[in-house]
Design an enzyme around this catalytic site. Structure first.
Site, mmCIF file in Angstrom:
data_model
loop_
_atom_site.group_PDB
_atom_site.id
_atom_site.type_symbol
_atom_site.label_atom_id
_atom_site.label_comp_id
_atom_site.label_asym_id
_atom_site.label_seq_id
_atom_site.Cartn_x
_atom_site.Cartn_y
_atom_site.Cartn_z
ATOM 1 C CE LYS A 11 -3.936 -2.304 2.237
ATOM 2 N NZ LYS A 11 -4.949 -2.235 3.343
ATOM 3 C CE1 TYR A 51 -9.481 -2.958 0.829
ATOM 4 C CE2 TYR A 51 -8.543 -1.124 -0.409
ATOM 5 C CZ TYR A 51 -8.385 -2.263 0.370
ATOM 6 O OH TYR A 51 -7.118 -2.698 0.693
ATOM 7 C CG ASN A 114 -3.694 -2.223 6.821
ATOM 8 O OD1 ASN A 114 -3.544 -1.900 5.654
ATOM 9 N ND2 ASN A 114 -4.781 -2.818 7.266
ATOM 10 C CG HIS A 117 -5.231 -6.320 -0.557
ATOM 11 N ND1 HIS A 117 -6.434 -6.477 0.071
ATOM 12 C CD2 HIS A 117 -5.278 -7.116 -1.653
ATOM 13 C CE1 HIS A 117 -7.182 -7.332 -0.635
ATOM 14 N NE2 HIS A 117 -6.501 -7.726 -1.687
ATOM 15 C CD GLU A 128 -8.719 -8.783 -4.389
ATOM 16 O OE1 GLU A 128 -7.618 -9.200 -3.974
ATOM 17 O OE2 GLU A 128 -9.696 -8.579 -3.630
#
Ligand code: ATP
Ligand code: MG
Length: 139
Positions: A11, A51, A114, A117, A128
């Protein structure tokens, strides 16, 4: 029947912090083969779609803003039982709850930022991965 592939993103927080190499090293040390890999950036529409399951949550706007603010590393990974094995390697969503030795324990800053993913099912891993990589980019 479990697929042997999962999809991950490093991320924007972890890319900004210079942690691409450290995270890829943890991934390969854990026995995952890198099938596909690239640096790219999500558009707002991409992040909202990715998301979409969280679109009614209070943090959704913040999540889309975060995920689009800079480049991400997208990758497809292969290992036996890849989805579950990778979720174990990344650790809990909130780094405060993440186990020792996990990627989020080492690199995540907060529940929002965080670091990585990991796909949550074989079906989503396939969707994805196909979103980011053409067949000839999957090795
Ligand atoms: P990911 O889908 O990115 O692998 P995850 O499956 O561990 O993460 P989800 O519940 O799917 O966790 O949440 C998606 C993302 O939304 C989280 O990784 C985090 O970036 C953000 N998020 C989740 N809960 C919160 C929260 N309470 N506050 C802020 N951001 C959150
Ligand atoms: Mg998730």
């Amino acid at each position: 029947m479990a697929t042997n592939r999962t999809f991950t993103m490093i991320k924007p927080d972890a890319v900004e912090a210079g942690n691409i190499g450290g995270i890829l090293n943890m991934i390969t040390e854990a026995g995952f083969k890198i099938v596909s890999l690239k640096l790219t950036q999500l558009t707002k529409a991409d992040a909202e779609q990715f998301y979409a399951v969280h679109n009614a949550r209070p943090f959704f706007g913040e999540l889309v803003e975060f995920m689009t603010r800079g480049p991400i590393v997208a990758a497809i990974l292969e290992k036996d039982n890849a989805v579950e094995a990778f979720r174990t390697l990344i650790g809990a969503t909130n780094p405060a709850d993440a186990a020792e030795g996990t990627i989020r324990k080492k690199y995540a800053k907060s529940i929002g930022e965080n670091a990585v993913h990991g796909s949550d099912s074989d079906e989503n891993a396939a969707i994805e991965g196909a979103f980011h990589f053409a067949g000839r980019e999957q090795f």
